[in-house]
Design a protein around this motif. Structure first.
Motif, PDB file in Angstrom:
ATOM      1  N   SER A  46      -1.896  58.222 -86.558  1.00  0.00           N
ATOM      2  CA  SER A  46      -2.143  58.518 -87.962  1.00  0.00           C
ATOM      3  C   SER A  46      -2.920  57.369 -88.623  1.00  0.00           C
ATOM      4  O   SER A  46      -3.851  57.601 -89.414  1.00  0.00           O
ATOM      5  CB  SER A  46      -0.782  58.664 -88.635  1.00  0.00           C
ATOM      6  N   VAL A  47      -2.532  56.149 -88.300  1.00  0.00           N
ATOM      7  CA  VAL A  47      -3.231  54.980 -88.854  1.00  0.00           C
ATOM      8  C   VAL A  47      -4.689  55.002 -88.387  1.00  0.00           C
ATOM      9  O   VAL A  47      -5.625  54.798 -89.175  1.00  0.00           O
ATOM     10  CB  VAL A  47      -2.544  53.658 -88.400  1.00  0.00           C
ATOM     11  N   PHE A  52     -10.428  55.871 -89.315  1.00  0.00           N
ATOM     12  CA  PHE A  52     -11.650  56.573 -88.881  1.00  0.00           C
ATOM     13  C   PHE A  52     -12.285  57.269 -90.087  1.00  0.00           C
ATOM     14  O   PHE A  52     -13.503  57.225 -90.290  1.00  0.00           O
ATOM     15  CB  PHE A  52     -11.283  57.566 -87.780  1.00  0.00           C
ATOM     16  N   LYS A  53     -11.419  57.897 -90.883  1.00  0.00           N
ATOM     17  CA  LYS A  53     -11.894  58.601 -92.081  1.00  0.00           C
ATOM     18  C   LYS A  53     -12.599  57.623 -93.024  1.00  0.00           C
ATOM     19  O   LYS A  53     -13.585  57.945 -93.664  1.00  0.00           O
ATOM     20  CB  LYS A  53     -10.673  59.195 -92.791  1.00  0.00           C
ATOM     21  N   ASN A  54     -12.055  56.391 -93.109  1.00  0.00           N
ATOM     22  CA  ASN A  54     -12.612  55.396 -94.035  1.00  0.00           C
ATOM     23  C   ASN A  54     -13.692  54.516 -93.407  1.00  0.00           C
ATOM     24  O   ASN A  54     -14.049  53.475 -93.965  1.00  0.00           O
ATOM     25  CB  ASN A  54     -11.480  54.494 -94.549  1.00  0.00           C
ATOM     26  N   ASN A  55     -14.159  54.931 -92.225  1.00  0.00           N
ATOM     27  CA  ASN A  55     -15.176  54.153 -91.497  1.00  0.00           C
ATOM     28  C   ASN A  55     -14.754  52.722 -91.197  1.00  0.00           C
ATOM     29  O   ASN A  55     -15.575  51.809 -91.162  1.00  0.00           O
ATOM     30  CB  ASN A  55     -16.504  54.127 -92.271  1.00  0.00           C
ATOM     31  N   GLU A  56     -13.448  52.524 -90.987  1.00  0.00           N
ATOM     32  CA  GLU A  56     -12.977  51.183 -90.608  1.00  0.00           C
ATOM     33  C   GLU A  56     -12.938  51.048 -89.087  1.00  0.00           C
ATOM     34  O   GLU A  56     -12.942  49.946 -88.550  1.00  0.00           O
ATOM     35  CB  GLU A  56     -11.587  50.929 -91.195  1.00  0.00           C
ATOM     36  N   PHE A  58     -14.416  53.363 -85.330  1.00  0.00           N
ATOM     37  CA  PHE A  58     -15.426  54.359 -84.953  1.00  0.00           C
ATOM     38  C   PHE A  58     -15.024  55.102 -83.678  1.00  0.00           C
ATOM     39  O   PHE A  58     -13.946  54.877 -83.133  1.00  0.00           O
ATOM     40  CB  PHE A  58     -16.790  53.666 -84.847  1.00  0.00           C
ATOM     41  N   VAL A  59     -15.913  56.006 -83.228  1.00  0.00           N
ATOM     42  CA  VAL A  59     -15.581  56.903 -82.112  1.00  0.00           C
ATOM     43  C   VAL A  59     -14.937  56.174 -80.912  1.00  0.00           C
ATOM     44  O   VAL A  59     -13.893  56.618 -80.424  1.00  0.00           O
ATOM     45  CB  VAL A  59     -16.826  57.709 -81.677  1.00  0.00           C
ATOM     46  N   PRO A  60     -15.497  55.056 -80.424  1.00  0.00           N
ATOM     47  CA  PRO A  60     -14.886  54.426 -79.240  1.00  0.00           C
ATOM     48  C   PRO A  60     -13.430  54.014 -79.452  1.00  0.00           C
ATOM     49  O   PRO A  60     -12.591  54.224 -78.578  1.00  0.00           O
ATOM     50  CB  PRO A  60     -15.760  53.183 -79.001  1.00  0.00           C
ATOM     51  N   GLU A  61     -13.122  53.455 -80.632  1.00  0.00           N
ATOM     52  CA  GLU A  61     -11.738  53.039 -80.910  1.00  0.00           C
ATOM     53  C   GLU A  61     -10.795  54.251 -80.924  1.00  0.00           C
ATOM     54  O   GLU A  61      -9.670  54.185 -80.441  1.00  0.00           O
ATOM     55  CB  GLU A  61     -11.636  52.326 -82.274  1.00  0.00           C
ATOM     56  N   VAL A  62     -11.308  55.364 -81.500  1.00  0.00           N
ATOM     57  CA  VAL A  62     -10.477  56.573 -81.545  1.00  0.00           C
ATOM     58  C   VAL A  62     -10.203  57.066 -80.126  1.00  0.00           C
ATOM     59  O   VAL A  62      -9.084  57.441 -79.790  1.00  0.00           O
ATOM     60  CB  VAL A  62     -11.155  57.689 -82.377  1.00  0.00           C
ATOM     61  N   LEU A  63     -11.242  57.035 -79.293  1.00  0.00           N
ATOM     62  CA  LEU A  63     -11.080  57.536 -77.932  1.00  0.00           C
ATOM     63  C   LEU A  63     -10.076  56.689 -77.145  1.00  0.00           C
ATOM     64  O   LEU A  63      -9.230  57.237 -76.432  1.00  0.00           O
ATOM     65  CB  LEU A  63     -12.440  57.563 -77.196  1.00  0.00           C
ATOM     66  N   ILE A  64     -10.137  55.376 -77.309  1.00  0.00           N
ATOM     67  CA  ILE A  64      -9.177  54.571 -76.524  1.00  0.00           C
ATOM     68  C   ILE A  64      -7.761  54.667 -77.092  1.00  0.00           C
ATOM     69  O   ILE A  64      -6.798  54.649 -76.334  1.00  0.00           O
ATOM     70  CB  ILE A  64      -9.562  53.078 -76.323  1.00  0.00           C
ATOM     71  N   ALA A  65      -7.665  54.826 -78.402  1.00  0.00           N
ATOM     72  CA  ALA A  65      -6.318  55.011 -78.979  1.00  0.00           C
ATOM     73  C   ALA A  65      -5.733  56.337 -78.485  1.00  0.00           C
ATOM     74  O   ALA A  65      -4.548  56.423 -78.139  1.00  0.00           O
ATOM     75  CB  ALA A  65      -6.396  54.999 -80.506  1.00  0.00           C
ATOM     76  N   ALA A  66      -6.591  57.367 -78.444  1.00  0.00           N
ATOM     77  CA  ALA A  66      -6.116  58.687 -77.997  1.00  0.00           C
ATOM     78  C   ALA A  66      -5.690  58.638 -76.529  1.00  0.00           C
ATOM     79  O   ALA A  66      -4.718  59.276 -76.132  1.00  0.00           O
ATOM     80  CB  ALA A  66      -7.212  59.724 -78.188  1.00  0.00           C
TER      81      ALA A  66
END
Ligand code: B1M
Length: 211
Positions: A46-47, A52-56, A58-66
């Protein structure tokens, strides 16, 4: 720091191996599965979604968190079934017929899973009848369509049309998104919800499933 906070923070940093070890430790300590899921994994995702929504991030960070979330979730899945933990809702998602772009669709899927939704991934190049048939057979509350090409956007209208024809339009919401899609287009084709990014799509899907 509690083990749940530890799971959440390591997930945000994308430390998949550590997250897996911590989730196992939490299970061994006897913490309820639902609590590990909600206060550890989903809270961390959720964090990431908000950032990601606030552009803090980006895609790579989301992918590794997922990826870290999936490693932890793998351990919880069999236990969740035993404990009777219910998903927040069920959706099917795909990139529309003629369109092979799947990076955005995959992000939406990950964010939705990160919110506790069960997501059936139909892949790319998905025919309108496949969305409709899946929603019908699997009792999905939402059909999610992604498109990246202006030439494939009309397929979304066909999904709405076929859902009407199949008599499921009253029981299934249709969400649309992808770079060329707009709120005006969503309104024009009679879909229910448009969101510009993956995290907002997950928030909207949860709200629709609760409604
Ligand atoms: Co393609 N491509 N591509 N491409 N490609 C674009 C989209 C394009 C804008 C490039 C350009 O010309 N500037 C252009 C489309 C032009 C148009 O239609 N107006 C284009 C084209 C023309 C093509 C081909 C036709 C090229 C050719 O072969 N001549 C071809 C089409 C193939 C096909 O689909 N049939 C093609 C092929 C490819 C690759 C295979 C090489 C590759 C795709 C790889 C893959 O996805 N696995 C590719 C890529 C990577 C791109 C760009 C560079 C990046 C797209 C992307 O992944 N963005 C793109 C140009 C660009 O955008 N700079 C381009 C990142 C992704 C995270 O964003 O998917 O928008 P996006 O998702 C966002 C939001 O939109 C939202 O959430 C995400 C994140 O927050 N979102 C939703 C997405 N789905 C949602 C659903 C929702 C809600 C929100 O609710 C259900």
């Amino acid at each position: 720091m509690s083990i749940l906070t530890d799971i959440s923070e390591n997930l945000q940093r994308g430390k998949a191996k550590v997250v897996k070890e911590l989730v196992q430790q939490a299970i061994d300590e006897g913490l309820p599965v639902e609590q590990i899921l909600n206060e550890g994994l989903l809270s961390g995702m959720s964090v990431i979604g908000e950032k990601f929504k606030n552009n803090e991030v980006f895609v790579p960070e989301v992918l590794i968190a997922a990826r870290a979330m999936n490693m932890g979730a793998q351990l919880l899945k069999p236990l969740m079934a035993e404990a009777g933990v219910k998903a927040a809702g069920k959706v099917c998602i795909g990139t529309v017929k003629g369109d092979l772009h799947d990076i955005g669709k995959n992000l939406v899927k990950m964010m939705m899973e990160g919110k506790g939704l069960e997501v059936i991934d139909l892949g790319t190049d998905v025919a309108p009848e496949t969305y409709v048939q899946t929603a019908k057979e699997q009792n999905c509350q939402i059909i999610c369509c992604s498109a990246l090409l202006t030439t494939t956007m009309p397929m979304m209208q066909e999904v709405v049309h076929q859902a009407e024809e199949a008599g499921i339009r009253d029981s299934v919401k249709i969400m649309v998104g992808g770079a060329p899609v707009t709120q005006a287009f969503c309104d024009q084709i009679g879909a229910d919800v448009y969101t510009a990014d993956a995290a907002s799509a997950a928030d909207a899907a949860v709200a629709l499933c609760k409604a």
